[in-house]
Write an enzyme that holds these catalytic residues in place. Structure first.
Site, mmCIF file in Angstrom:
data_model
loop_
_atom_site.group_PDB
_atom_site.id
_atom_site.type_symbol
_atom_site.label_atom_id
_atom_site.label_comp_id
_atom_site.label_asym_id
_atom_site.label_seq_id
_atom_site.Cartn_x
_atom_site.Cartn_y
_atom_site.Cartn_z
ATOM 1 C CG ASN A 111 -1.770 1.192 1.383
ATOM 2 O OD1 ASN A 111 -2.446 1.569 0.419
ATOM 3 N ND2 ASN A 111 -1.785 1.823 2.544
ATOM 4 C CG HIS A 113 -0.438 6.263 4.774
ATOM 5 N ND1 HIS A 113 -1.811 6.348 4.794
ATOM 6 C CD2 HIS A 113 0.018 7.049 5.780
ATOM 7 C CE1 HIS A 113 -2.176 7.160 5.779
ATOM 8 N NE2 HIS A 113 -1.090 7.598 6.385
ATOM 9 C CB SER A 140 5.313 5.082 4.049
ATOM 10 O OG SER A 140 5.702 6.116 4.925
ATOM 11 C CG ASP A 149 -2.727 3.769 6.969
ATOM 12 O OD1 ASP A 149 -2.810 3.249 5.848
ATOM 13 O OD2 ASP A 149 -3.455 4.713 7.332
HETATM 14 C C1 GRF Z 1 -2.537 9.322 -2.826
HETATM 15 O O1 GRF Z 1 -2.073 10.471 -2.195
HETATM 16 C C2 GRF Z 1 -2.424 8.140 -1.914
HETATM 17 O O2 GRF Z 1 -1.279 8.126 -1.152
HETATM 18 C C3 GRF Z 1 -3.647 8.368 -1.066
HETATM 19 O O3 GRF Z 1 -4.645 8.732 -1.982
HETATM 20 C C4 GRF Z 1 -4.052 9.415 -3.064
HETATM 21 C C5 GRF Z 1 -4.457 8.708 -4.317
HETATM 22 O O4 GRF Z 1 -4.070 9.432 -5.451
HETATM 23 N N1 GRF Z 1 -3.960 7.280 -0.211
HETATM 24 P P1 GRF Z 1 -4.178 8.790 -6.891
HETATM 25 O O5 GRF Z 1 -5.602 8.270 -7.070
HETATM 26 O O6 GRF Z 1 -3.156 7.697 -7.007
HETATM 27 O O7 GRF Z 1 -3.906 9.922 -7.830
#
Ligand code: GRF
Length: 197
Positions: A111, A113, A140, A149
């Site tokens: 994942n 985050h 991360s 997370d």
């Molecule tokens: C990213 O910032 C990711 O880390 C978070 O949601 C956002 C998703 O952006 N959990 P995208 O859809 O990949 O443009």
């Protein structure tokens, strides 16, 4: 032709910029992985349009049509297994997965985050980092564990927090690093899967 590339699924919920980055990375001849399936829990996610334009196999499984988290996760699991997926990359997948699902995919689900874990698990990470007066923030990529997370970090990238930053300007700076971090993390995981310690 890539020799037996690892079959990867990307799970997402929104615009899909990380999905796009991963798709472009896996399309390179020297990356031993193929984006076999892109899956969204939201039928209107912008990332689905991107997949359609690029000819990437994609599917929406609308979580609202399921009675429980477990029944949605069971459908997700069956879909991934039917596609013979070996590695799952969550990229802006805004849905908690049940402990049973995460354990079933242990060390084969990662994942991204938008914080320097273990700081700021959960939502609104950029606003929380600014409010706390932090001078650095970042993102991360980590192996998933049943707790939200949690899990071993694979790659982290830092960015400075500027005095004039808003959550949006900071999010934009972090997102640029996400697009560097995720391909790096994918490469590291593929390497580990190819020769486990
Ligand atoms: C990213 O910032 C990711 O880390 C978070 O949601 C956002 C998703 O952006 N959990 P995208 O859809 O990949 O443009």
């Amino acid at each position: 032709m890539k020799q037996q590339p690892t079959k990867v699924a990307v799970l997402f919920s929104g615009r899909g910029s990380n999905l796009k980055t991963l798709a472009e990375h896996m399309a390179q001849a020297n990356v031993p992985a193929e984006l076999t399936l892109a899956l969204s829990n939201r039928p209107k996610a912008g990332g689905l349009d991107y997949c359609a334009r690029q000819g990437i196999a994609h599917q929406a499984i609308d979580h609202k049509l399921f009675e429980s988290r477990e029944s949605f996760d069971a459908e997700l699991d069956a879909t991934l297994r039917a596609a013979k997926i070996e590695l799952v990359c969550c990229a802006g997948f805004m849905r908690l997965l049940s402990a049973g699902f995460v354990e079933a995919w242990r060390d084969r689900i990662i994942n991204i985050h938008p914080s320097l874990l273990p700081k700021y698990k959960g939502l609104h990470t950029h606003a929380r980092a600014i409010e706390a007066g932090d001078s650095v923030h970042g993102c991360s990529v980590h192996y998933m564990r049943p707790e939200m997370d949690e899990g071993p970090v694979i790659v982290q990238k830092q960015v400075p927090i500027m005095p004039e930053d808003t959550p949006d300007t900071l999010a934009e700076r972090v997102l640029q690093q996400e697009h560097i971090a995720y391909p790096e993390a994918l490469d590291a995981v593929l390497k580990k899967m190819a020769s486990p310690a």
